[in-house]
Every structure is written in structure tokens, then in C-alpha cells.
Design an enzyme around this catalytic site. Structure first.
Site, PDB file in Angstrom:
ATOM      1  N   SER A 133      77.206  76.158  82.031  1.00 45.23           N
ATOM      2  CA  SER A 133      78.080  75.135  82.618  1.00 45.23           C
ATOM      3  C   SER A 133      77.601  73.737  82.247  1.00 45.23           C
ATOM      4  O   SER A 133      76.509  73.313  82.627  1.00 45.23           O
ATOM      5  CB  SER A 133      78.101  75.281  84.138  1.00 45.23           C
ATOM      6  OG  SER A 133      78.750  74.154  84.678  1.00 45.23           O
ATOM      7  N   ASP A 142      83.784  72.487  83.847  1.00 44.42           N
ATOM      8  CA  ASP A 142      84.227  72.404  85.244  1.00 44.42           C
ATOM      9  C   ASP A 142      85.024  71.138  85.499  1.00 44.42           C
ATOM     10  O   ASP A 142      84.465  70.039  85.505  1.00 44.42           O
ATOM     11  CB  ASP A 142      83.004  72.405  86.171  1.00 44.42           C
ATOM     12  CG  ASP A 142      82.335  73.767  86.237  1.00 44.42           C
ATOM     13  OD1 ASP A 142      83.018  74.738  86.601  1.00 44.42           O
ATOM     14  OD2 ASP A 142      81.135  73.856  85.922  1.00 44.42           O
ATOM     15  N   MET A 199      89.227  73.289  88.935  1.00 48.76           N
ATOM     16  CA  MET A 199      89.108  73.212  90.400  1.00 48.76           C
ATOM     17  C   MET A 199      89.989  72.063  90.857  1.00 48.76           C
ATOM     18  O   MET A 199      89.509  71.023  91.331  1.00 48.76           O
ATOM     19  CB  MET A 199      87.632  72.990  90.782  1.00 48.76           C
ATOM     20  CG  MET A 199      86.812  74.256  90.663  1.00 48.76           C
ATOM     21  SD  MET A 199      85.040  73.939  90.646  1.00 48.76           S
ATOM     22  CE  MET A 199      84.830  73.643  88.892  1.00 48.76           C
ATOM     23  N   GLY A 220      73.863  73.810  91.195  1.00 48.56           N
ATOM     24  CA  GLY A 220      72.569  73.916  91.866  1.00 48.56           C
ATOM     25  C   GLY A 220      72.593  74.454  93.284  1.00 48.56           C
ATOM     26  O   GLY A 220      71.663  74.230  94.052  1.00 48.56           O
ATOM     27  N   HIS A 261      87.392  75.774  83.694  1.00 50.44           N
ATOM     28  CA  HIS A 261      87.532  76.183  85.099  1.00 50.44           C
ATOM     29  C   HIS A 261      88.154  75.019  85.860  1.00 50.44           C
ATOM     30  O   HIS A 261      87.501  74.007  86.100  1.00 50.44           O
ATOM     31  CB  HIS A 261      86.124  76.532  85.615  1.00 50.44           C
ATOM     32  CG  HIS A 261      86.045  76.845  87.074  1.00 50.44           C
ATOM     33  ND1 HIS A 261      84.834  76.928  87.745  1.00 50.44           N
ATOM     34  CD2 HIS A 261      87.000  77.115  88.007  1.00 50.44           C
ATOM     35  CE1 HIS A 261      85.060  77.211  89.022  1.00 50.44           C
ATOM     36  NE2 HIS A 261      86.359  77.327  89.203  1.00 50.44           N
ATOM     37  N   MET A 314      87.129  68.976  88.175  1.00 52.45           N
ATOM     38  CA  MET A 314      87.269  68.842  89.640  1.00 52.45           C
ATOM     39  C   MET A 314      88.090  67.609  89.983  1.00 52.45           C
ATOM     40  O   MET A 314      87.899  66.558  89.365  1.00 52.45           O
ATOM     41  CB  MET A 314      85.889  68.687  90.276  1.00 52.45           C
ATOM     42  CG  MET A 314      84.927  69.807  89.942  1.00 52.45           C
ATOM     43  SD  MET A 314      83.346  69.508  90.743  1.00 52.45           S
ATOM     44  CE  MET A 314      82.407  70.897  90.097  1.00 52.45           C
ATOM     45  N   GLY A 348      82.295  73.114  93.715  1.00 51.66           N
ATOM     46  CA  GLY A 348      82.215  71.659  93.852  1.00 51.66           C
ATOM     47  C   GLY A 348      80.942  71.064  93.292  1.00 51.66           C
ATOM     48  O   GLY A 348      80.940  69.931  92.831  1.00 51.66           O
ATOM     49  N   PHE A 349      79.859  71.830  93.319  1.00 53.37           N
ATOM     50  CA  PHE A 349      78.569  71.283  92.910  1.00 53.37           C
ATOM     51  C   PHE A 349      77.733  72.330  92.170  1.00 53.37           C
ATOM     52  O   PHE A 349      77.834  73.525  92.470  1.00 53.37           O
ATOM     53  CB  PHE A 349      77.773  70.807  94.141  1.00 53.37           C
ATOM     54  CG  PHE A 349      78.542  69.826  94.982  1.00 53.37           C
ATOM     55  CD1 PHE A 349      78.544  68.468  94.673  1.00 53.37           C
ATOM     56  CD2 PHE A 349      79.305  70.270  96.054  1.00 53.37           C
ATOM     57  CE1 PHE A 349      79.280  67.571  95.436  1.00 53.37           C
ATOM     58  CE2 PHE A 349      80.046  69.374  96.831  1.00 53.37           C
ATOM     59  CZ  PHE A 349      80.026  68.017  96.512  1.00 53.37           C
ATOM     60  N   ASP A 407      80.268  82.857  88.867  1.00 51.24           N
ATOM     61  CA  ASP A 407      79.932  81.433  88.731  1.00 51.24           C
ATOM     62  C   ASP A 407      79.295  80.900  90.005  1.00 51.24           C
ATOM     63  O   ASP A 407      79.921  80.922  91.071  1.00 51.24           O
ATOM     64  CB  ASP A 407      81.234  80.673  88.414  1.00 51.24           C
ATOM     65  CG  ASP A 407      81.030  79.187  88.186  1.00 51.24           C
ATOM     66  OD1 ASP A 407      79.879  78.732  88.100  1.00 51.24           O
ATOM     67  OD2 ASP A 407      82.069  78.496  88.073  1.00 51.24           O
ATOM     68  N   GLY A 408      78.060  80.393  89.869  1.00 44.92           N
ATOM     69  CA  GLY A 408      77.406  79.713  90.983  1.00 44.92           C
ATOM     70  C   GLY A 408      76.080  80.343  91.363  1.00 44.92           C
ATOM     71  O   GLY A 408      76.039  81.504  91.762  1.00 44.92           O
ATOM     72  N   GLY A 409      74.996  79.583  91.187  1.00 46.27           N
ATOM     73  CA  GLY A 409      73.680  80.077  91.597  1.00 46.27           C
ATOM     74  C   GLY A 409      73.166  81.254  90.785  1.00 46.27           C
ATOM     75  O   GLY A 409      72.254  81.970  91.227  1.00 46.27           O
ATOM     76  N   MET A 425      83.703  83.240  92.451  1.00 48.72           N
ATOM     77  CA  MET A 425      82.764  82.173  92.822  1.00 48.72           C
ATOM     78  C   MET A 425      81.664  82.773  93.696  1.00 48.72           C
ATOM     79  O   MET A 425      81.950  83.432  94.701  1.00 48.72           O
ATOM     80  CB  MET A 425      83.473  81.055  93.605  1.00 48.72           C
ATOM     81  CG  MET A 425      84.412  80.193  92.794  1.00 48.72           C
ATOM     82  SD  MET A 425      83.736  79.485  91.277  1.00 48.72           S
ATOM     83  CE  MET A 425      82.293  78.588  91.873  1.00 48.72           C
ATOM     84  N   HIS A 473      81.211  76.617  79.481  1.00 48.62           N
ATOM     85  CA  HIS A 473      81.944  76.531  80.746  1.00 48.62           C
ATOM     86  C   HIS A 473      82.147  75.055  81.106  1.00 48.62           C
ATOM     87  O   HIS A 473      81.199  74.270  81.176  1.00 48.62           O
ATOM     88  CB  HIS A 473      81.157  77.248  81.833  1.00 48.62           C
ATOM     89  CG  HIS A 473      81.871  77.398  83.131  1.00 48.62           C
ATOM     90  ND1 HIS A 473      82.802  78.385  83.350  1.00 48.62           N
ATOM     91  CD2 HIS A 473      81.802  76.670  84.274  1.00 48.62           C
ATOM     92  CE1 HIS A 473      83.265  78.278  84.592  1.00 48.62           C
ATOM     93  NE2 HIS A 473      82.677  77.242  85.172  1.00 48.62           N
TER      94      HIS A 473
HETATM   95  C1  DX5 Z   1      80.514  74.934  90.792  1.00 45.98           C
HETATM   96  C2  DX5 Z   1      80.914  75.098  89.356  1.00 45.98           C
HETATM   97  C3  DX5 Z   1      79.879  75.826  88.581  1.00 45.98           C
HETATM   98  C4  DX5 Z   1      78.540  75.121  88.522  1.00 45.98           C
HETATM   99  C5  DX5 Z   1      77.494  76.184  88.396  1.00 45.98           C
HETATM  100  O1  DX5 Z   1      81.590  74.490  91.518  1.00 45.98           O
HETATM  101  O2  DX5 Z   1      82.120  75.838  89.235  1.00 45.98           O
HETATM  102  O3  DX5 Z   1      80.334  76.173  87.282  1.00 45.98           O
HETATM  103  O4  DX5 Z   1      78.423  74.216  87.449  1.00 45.98           O
HETATM  104  O5  DX5 Z   1      76.238  75.587  88.463  1.00 45.98           O
HETATM  105  P1  DX5 Z   1      74.950  76.421  88.900  1.00 45.98           P
HETATM  106  O6  DX5 Z   1      74.764  77.524  87.900  1.00 45.98           O
HETATM  107  O7  DX5 Z   1      73.858  75.399  88.846  1.00 45.98           O
HETATM  108  O8  DX5 Z   1      75.185  76.950  90.282  1.00 45.98           O
HETATM  109 ZN    ZN Z   2      82.636  76.664  87.199  1.00 44.74          ZN
END
Ligand code: DX5
Ligand code: ZN
Length: 214
Positions: free
Chosen positions: A7, A34, A67, A144, A65, A36, A141-142, A174-176, A136, A32
Site C-alpha cells: 500500500s 488507497d 474509500m 498502521g 481501493h 479516501m 482510513g489509516f 487489507d489492514g494490519g 478489511m 495498492h
Molecule cells: C486502510 C487502507 C490500507 C492501509 C493498510 O484504510 O485501506 O490499505 O494502507 O496499511 P497497513 O498495512 O499499515 O495496515
Molecule cells: Zn486499502
């Protein structure tokens, strides 16, 4: 399949070209991206002009992606900016079937994204139209954030649904995502892992991408 889609939200925006070239030279499969809007999610990232610049340097497919609320309004714009794969949120589309068809009509691969609270069974009547489904594993939204453990159950449920209705459909998470949960996610049936911080905050991003694919 074991694909990795780093990402760019976690890249250095002041050195995007450098970071994209690193990804070009890595074993990653997609990039990827993102997008938003500050309404569907509480954060604003970037729009079409930045995606256009990413496309100029990227040698791999852009996995965009969205959002954003009512993403059907922007299918043509992000196609023009360089999207190859486009995913839209179940929660953001009133006419999801129409939006998925519009993405296909613009020559892109199409996918639906589910927030952590949205049940996999809601895909029953749309999964057959999808090239991929993105689950997800954090609230979007963020970058990390901490991985939500219930995602493993959802991956298994989705694998069963896809086996029944659309065996070609890819499952993306996607995420963490990190080196600890990646093998468990692939084991549960995931095909594509998105990783932001795990890649860009690591000492050796190319090695981390290699390790994520193992
Ligand atoms: C979150 C995004 C993710 C994000 C993942 O809303 O959709 O794609 O960048 O970042 P990490 O892998 O750090 O959780
Ligand atoms: Zn994403």
C-alpha cells in the site's frame, strides 16, 4: 495464489517515484492505491492527479481501493488515471451491481470491499460478478492499525462462498497484515495480501515483500 500488493499510503509521498521504483524491482504483484474522501472514511488521501503520476512510474497493475461514497461517479476518472483493478465498498454503493458492471465496462477487474462489521453472506448475490473480494482487517482510513482477528473466520467463510459460486474469485485482505499473520491468512484461503507499514517501515522492504510471499 500468493500475491502481495504493497500500500502506497505508507510510502514517502515526497519520494513517491523512488518508492515506486523500489516496488518495480521487488517481487510484489500489484501496487495498492488507497483513495479516501474524508466522508466515507475520516481521512483524505489523494485523487486522480496523484494516481496518474503513480501510473507513469509503475510497472505493475494498480489496485485502486476506493474509500469514497458513491464510487460509481468516479469509475471513468480513475480508469483514465490508470487503474487496472478497482474495488468499491459494499457500504458505499446503493447500486452495487451497476457499479461492478461499470468497472467491467471500462475494462478493469472489479471487486467489492467489506468493512470488518459487514457479513460475508451479504455477497451471496454479487460474488459471481466479482474478480476479487477485499476483506478489511482494520476499520478503513489509516495505515498502521492493529489486525482484527475475526478476519480469519471471514476469509474461511468467503472461501466457502467462492468455492460454491465463483471459484475464480480472488480473496484480498487489507489492514494490519504482517509477517506473523500472513501465513495464517494464506492458510485460511486468502490470495492477495495488502501491506503498508509492514513493507515501508521495515529495514529492507524488498526482503519483506519476498518474505510475505513465502
Ligand atoms: C486502510 C487502507 C490500507 C492501509 C493498510 O484504510 O485501506 O490499505 O494502507 O496499511 P497497513 O498495512 O499499515 O495496515
Ligand atoms: Zn486499502
Amino acid at each position: 495464489m500468493k500475491l502481495v500488493s504493497p500500500s502506497l499510503l505508507s510510502a514517502d509521498f515526497g519520494n513517491l517515484q523512488r518508492d515506486i521504483e523500489m516496488l518495480n524491482a521487488s517481487e510484489c504483484d500489484w501496487l495498492h492505491v488507497d483513495v479516501m474522501d474524508g466522508i466515507f472514511v475520516p481521512n483524505i488521501s489523494f485523487g486522480q492527479p496523484i494516481v496518474k503520476h503513480i501510473k507513469r512510474h509503475a510497472q505493475k497493475p494498480l489496485d485502486v481501493h476506493l474509500m469514497i461514497m458513491d464510487p460509481g461517479r468516479y469509475v471513468a476518472d480513475f480508469k483514465e488515471a490508470g487503474a487496472d483493478i478497482m474495488t468499491v465498498h459494499y457500504e458505499a454503493c446503493t447500486h452495487l451491481d451497476r457499479t461492478i458492471h461499470a468497472i467491467h465496462d471500462h475494462g478493469m477487474k472489479a471487486g467489492v470491499v467489506l468493512n470488518p462489521h459487514t457479513a460475508v453472506c451479504l455477497l451471496e448475490d454479487i460474488v459471481q460478478e466479482c474478480d476479487l473480494v477485499l476483506l478489511m482487517s482494520v476499520n478503513p482510513g489509516f495505515g498502521g492499525q492493529k489486525f482484527i482477528e475475526n478476519t480469519y473466520n471471514k476469509v474461511r467463510q468467503l472461501r466457502a462462498l467462492c468455492d460454491r459460486k465463483n471459484p475464480q474469485c480472488l480473496i484480498e485482505v487489507d489492514g494490519g497484515v504482517n509477517l506473523q499473520n500472513a501465513p495464517l491468512l494464506y492458510g485460511a484461503g486468502a490470495d492477495v495480501l495488502v501491506a503498508g507499514n509492514a513493507v515501508f517501515k521495515s529495514a529492507d522492504p524488498k526482503q519483506t515483500i519476498h518474505d510475505l510471499k513465502q
